[in-house]
Design an enzyme around this catalytic site. Structure first.
Site, mmCIF file in Angstrom:
data_model
loop_
_atom_site.group_PDB
_atom_site.id
_atom_site.type_symbol
_atom_site.label_atom_id
_atom_site.label_comp_id
_atom_site.label_asym_id
_atom_site.label_seq_id
_atom_site.Cartn_x
_atom_site.Cartn_y
_atom_site.Cartn_z
ATOM 1 N N HIS A 1 1.004 -1.204 0.000
ATOM 2 C CA HIS A 1 0.068 -0.112 -0.026
ATOM 3 C C HIS A 1 0.965 1.369 0.121
ATOM 4 C CE1 HIS A 1 -3.896 -2.067 0.646
ATOM 5 N NE2 HIS A 1 -2.953 -3.053 1.360
ATOM 6 N N ASN B 1 -10.180 -2.927 2.544
ATOM 7 C CA ASN B 1 -9.891 -2.835 1.195
ATOM 8 C C ASN B 1 -11.191 -2.740 0.277
ATOM 9 O OD1 ASN B 1 -7.222 -3.385 1.182
ATOM 10 N ND2 ASN B 1 -7.268 -5.554 0.983
ATOM 11 N N ARG C 1 8.668 2.712 9.902
ATOM 12 C CA ARG C 1 8.411 3.738 8.834
ATOM 13 C C ARG C 1 8.559 4.986 9.302
ATOM 14 N NH1 ARG C 1 4.411 5.415 6.127
ATOM 15 N NH2 ARG C 1 2.839 5.206 8.117
HETATM 16 FE FE1 HDD Z 1 -2.529 -4.710 5.584
HETATM 17 C C1 HDD Z 1 -1.019 -1.616 5.096
HETATM 18 C C2 HDD Z 1 -5.475 -3.573 4.482
HETATM 19 C C3 HDD Z 1 -3.839 -7.835 5.491
HETATM 20 C C4 HDD Z 1 0.381 -5.991 6.959
HETATM 21 N N1 HDD Z 1 -3.119 -3.019 4.674
HETATM 22 C C5 HDD Z 1 -2.428 -1.793 4.909
HETATM 23 C C6 HDD Z 1 -3.103 -0.773 4.295
HETATM 24 C C7 HDD Z 1 -4.527 -1.139 4.181
HETATM 25 C C8 HDD Z 1 -4.459 -2.656 4.333
HETATM 26 C C9 HDD Z 1 -5.583 -0.747 3.598
HETATM 27 C C10 HDD Z 1 -2.924 0.603 4.003
HETATM 28 C C11 HDD Z 1 -3.004 1.478 5.267
HETATM 29 C C12 HDD Z 1 -2.677 2.967 4.701
HETATM 30 O O1 HDD Z 1 -3.070 3.479 3.952
HETATM 31 O O2 HDD Z 1 -1.578 3.345 5.632
HETATM 32 N N2 HDD Z 1 -4.359 -5.561 5.014
HETATM 33 C C13 HDD Z 1 -5.329 -4.859 4.482
HETATM 34 C C14 HDD Z 1 -6.267 -5.942 4.425
HETATM 35 C C15 HDD Z 1 -5.899 -7.232 4.761
HETATM 36 C C16 HDD Z 1 -4.687 -6.947 5.239
HETATM 37 C C17 HDD Z 1 -7.825 -5.513 4.352
HETATM 38 C C18 HDD Z 1 -6.639 -8.525 5.110
HETATM 39 C C19 HDD Z 1 -8.074 -8.559 5.345
HETATM 40 N N3 HDD Z 1 -1.912 -6.532 6.096
HETATM 41 C C20 HDD Z 1 -2.624 -7.865 6.192
HETATM 42 C C21 HDD Z 1 -1.854 -8.810 6.669
HETATM 43 C C22 HDD Z 1 -0.724 -8.355 7.139
HETATM 44 C C23 HDD Z 1 -0.696 -6.556 6.826
HETATM 45 C C24 HDD Z 1 -2.296 -10.262 6.878
HETATM 46 C C25 HDD Z 1 0.637 -8.980 7.967
HETATM 47 C C26 HDD Z 1 0.630 -9.779 8.712
HETATM 48 N N4 HDD Z 1 -0.716 -4.039 5.796
HETATM 49 C C27 HDD Z 1 0.151 -4.563 6.740
HETATM 50 C C28 HDD Z 1 1.246 -3.630 6.990
HETATM 51 C C29 HDD Z 1 1.162 -2.397 6.163
HETATM 52 C C30 HDD Z 1 -0.502 -2.707 5.478
HETATM 53 C C31 HDD Z 1 2.818 -4.349 6.422
HETATM 54 C C32 HDD Z 1 2.013 -1.696 5.563
HETATM 55 C C33 HDD Z 1 2.078 -0.131 5.741
HETATM 56 C C34 HDD Z 1 1.187 -0.165 7.160
HETATM 57 O O3 HDD Z 1 0.835 -1.431 7.318
HETATM 58 O O4 HDD Z 1 1.003 0.775 7.635
HETATM 59 O O5 HDD Z 1 1.781 -3.885 8.173
#
Ligand code: HDD
Length: 685
Positions: free
Chosen positions: A75, A148, A369
């Protein structure tokens, strides 16, 4: 900044005043020293070496060298806006969450939309899931609903998230492809993970090429809990429904938009808010109890499954309005830190193993970050309600406690205390069992809902899914991977598998993959289709009008009026951005030059040309493509008589059809009315 009686949080050392300043203000260094020369470094002699003592230069370059923070691992490309959530139907019967108590009450929000796989500078129209993350600044703390635009996910257990993302992003040896899943690694992983098949249907559908953020749904994905004042829990799934309806672009449009305007989605959001056309969504909830969860054929804790709206209707409880753009992209959109762990009293997690893993990941990633444990001091992350705690120090601490006691309990009578009555209490679910690394048997059906999604689509949407699969798999170089994907499709729909196999030129149809559980036949769910629920309005869309010198100003005025009254935005395109002159000498300003404004940027188009103008357009390649693409993309088109006679035949090989309107004196109204259908679908069928 909130204060309590005994401890004060403030920027230690007093107030600071940093503004961008105006031309009347003297530029300073970070520590306020006035700067006399911002053009030249300090040198010995006219052409001599630089001096190390040049603090003005060193400080400027040092800061510049450190301007970037790590982009989000997923993202990375996103766009944020501010606004509010207004409660229209209180949920006080189900939850004690403060924001759901009082009808009409508004809660401030920050929303960030994103693509998943691409880097920060990638193009907006990548075929990808869109993030829909909402931070509610409630009176009892920040609640982050990090969702999402698709209600299910690829995997069931957070353990597989790094593998999924590694497979989706650029391949590690070559560093490409950027922002696309059309490559071997992605499909290799997917074809070895049958649990991803439901999500695969969604990502190959038009959901992953939305017209803009304003025209897509959002989903909290997981099952959460609502908990009332008496501690009773109800399961809930959250939905966002766009006021302007759902709309997607065609794949050919997406490819071309990425070239013409890689910022198409962020520009759309920015423009809409700046014009006062505030993007809006309804918040809906699907609520259900344990009895429903037990009777539902799938596990409600499995994030690869949804609950059809026909089974549990969506109750609309409020609306989200985005009415302010950010003041500074970095400060807000880049630094905003969402965490699924941020919940408030009255809302609780479920045991969804994906959610449980996310609760660790988001806190952890913000540290990396944003560089330290004080990222919640950054204004976009700070709560709007009072907050009191004993956490202190660390990198970039902006709010520092004052007073002697920084521990609890203390006998100085200082500081905040916990409150068992009003404080957050976890829902006391009974848990037990052996400690094992295991996937529940109830998660084993991987194809039934994938099939339900597919059979719920209209014929055009089904064809788009098949085409998307053929496109992506054709980019895979390893034939076994292509065949393995088809072996899964056979469990979803034989016709789809056949179509994809033919599109790939597969000589032998593979054996169907062996399902862990037999496919359950389900009823189609119309709510899963975009085209089955047309918006029936042209509101919020864009009409591109290509004009030439010598046109009748009345035609232009009538068209502009009709479109504007329908709530659409009019963009005027001409050979030169200076505009054109009507047959009566009136000037019509242009917004765009034709080369920079291909018709893929508009929802419908009109060509207003005089006889000379039509001949001129006929000789211009970008003008011919403008019309030819609009026709090929199923758009509604309006033409003046000279444009129809002299320009059309040079641009479009086919005859005009029912989606092409003539702009005689009454044509504008019927054309704009038709535009509410968004596309002339007969042409695309
Ligand atoms: Fe995630 C970012 C949505 C599963 C780990 N995720 C992130 C963002 C969204 C989602 C919208 C962007 C937030 C922003 O705008 O800053 N993610 C989802 C959805 C998931 C999902 C709807 C499943 C239902 N995500 C998921 C899993 C993991 C992560 C299973 C890790 C175990 N997601 C992350 C992250 C991020 C992220 C690495 C990257 C940047 C952040 O978090 O802030 O932690």
């Amino acid at each position: 900044m909130a204060k309590d009686d005994t401890r004060t949080d403030h920027g230690t050392g007093g107030e600071t005043h940093q503004t961008a300043g105006g031309p009347h203000e003297t530029m300073t260094t970070q520590v306020g020293m006035p700067v006399s020369d911002d053009q030249n470094t300090l040198k010995v002699g006219d052409r001599g070496p630089h001096l190390l003592e040049d603090q003005v230069f060193r400080e400027k370059i040092f800061h510049f060298d450190h301007e970037r923070i790590p982009e989000r691992v997923v993202h990375a490309r996103g766009y944020g806006a501010r606004g509010y959530f207004e409660l229209t139907d209180p949920l006080s019967d189900l939850t004690r969450a403060d924001l759901f108590q009082r009808k009409g009450e508004k809660t401030e929000v920050f929303v960030r939309f994103s693509t998943v796989a691409g880097n920060k500078g990638s193009a907006d129209l990548a075929r990808d899931v869109r993030g829909f993350a909402v931070k509610f600044y409630t009176k009892e703390g920040n609640w982050d609903l990090v969702g999402n635009n698709i209600p299910v996910f690829f995997i069931q257990d957070a353990m597989k998230f790094p593998d999924l993302i590694h497979a989706a992003k650029q391949e590690p040896d070559r560093g490409f492809p950027q922002a696309q899943t059309a490559h071997d690694n992605f499909w290799d992983f997917i074809s070895l993970m049958p649990e991803s098949m439901h999500m695969v249907m969604w990502i190959m559908s038009d959901r992953t090429i939305p017209r803009s953020f304003r025209f897509m749904e959002g989903f909290g994905v997981h099952t959460f809990r609502l908990v009332d004042g008496a501690g009773k829990s109800t399961f809930v799934k959250f939905h966002w429904k766009p006021k302007l309806g759902l709309q997607s672009v065609l794949w050919d449009e997406a490819v071309k938009i990425n070239g013409a305007d890689p910022d198409f989605h962020r520009r759309d959001l920015w423009d809409a808010i700046q014009m006062g056309d505030f993007p809006e969504w309804e918040l809906g909830v699907q609520v259900f109890d344990d009895a429903f969860a037990d009777s539902f054929p799938f596990d409600v804790l499995d994030a690869t499954k949804l609950i059809p709206e026909e089974d549990v209707p969506v109750r609309i409880v409020g609306r989200l309005v985005l009415d302010r753009v950010v003041d500074n992209f970095f400060a807000e959109t880049e630094q905003v830190a969402f965490q699924t762990g941020n919940i408030v009293p009255g809302i609780d997690h479920s045991n969804d193993p994906l959610l449980q893993g996310r609760n660790f990941s988001y806190l952890d990633t913000q540290l990396k970050r944003l560089g330290g444990p004080n990222f919640n001091h950054i204004p976009v992350n700070a709560p709007r309600c009072p907050f009191h705690h004993f956490q202190q120090d660390g990198h970039m601490a902006m709010h520092n406690p004052v007073g002697r006691a920084n521990y609890e309990p203390n006998s100085h009578g200082l500081g905040p205390r916990e409150n068992p009555e009003t404080g957050f209490t976890s829902y006391p679910a009974e848990e037990g069992g052996a400690k094992r690394r295991i996937r529940a048997e109830s998660f084993a059906d991987h194809y039934s809902q994938a099939r339900q999604f597919y059979i719920s689509q209209t014929a055009i949407e089904q064809a788009n899914i098949a085409n998307a699969l053929v496109f992506e798999l054709s980019k895979c170089e390893i034939p076994e991977i292509r065949a393995r994907v088809v072996s899964h499709l056979l469990n979803i729909d034989a016709g789809l598998a056949e179509e994809v196999a033919t599109g790939l030129g597969l000589t032998d149809m593979p054996e169907a993959a062996t399902p862990a559980k037999p496919v359950v036949e389900t009823e189609p769910s119309p709510a899963l289709s975009i085209l089955a629920q047309p918006p029936g309005t042209f509101e919020g869309r864009k009409l591109g009008i290509l004009v030439t010198d010598g046109i009748d100003g009345k035609h232009f005025d009538a068209l502009k009026k009709a479109a504007t009254e329908a709530g659409a935005q009019v963009v005027v395109i001409a050979k030169a951005v200076g505009g054109v002159e009507t047959n009566r000498g009136r000037r019509i300003e242009a917004d765009e030059k034709i080369d920079g404004a291909p018709s893929v940027l508009y929802d419908a188009v009109a060509v207003l040309a005089s006889e000379d103008g039509a001949a001129m357009l006929a000789g211009m390649h970008p003008a011919r493509t403008f019309l030819a693409d609009a026709f090929a993309h199923g758009k509604f088109i309006a033409l003046t008589a000279p444009a129809a006679a002299a320009f059309w035949p040079k641009a479009v090989p086919e005859e005009p059809d029912g989606g092409v309107f003539s702009l005689d004196d009454s044509g504008a109204a019927s054309f704009v009315e038709a535009c509410a259908g968004l596309r002339f679908w007969d042409r695309l069928a």
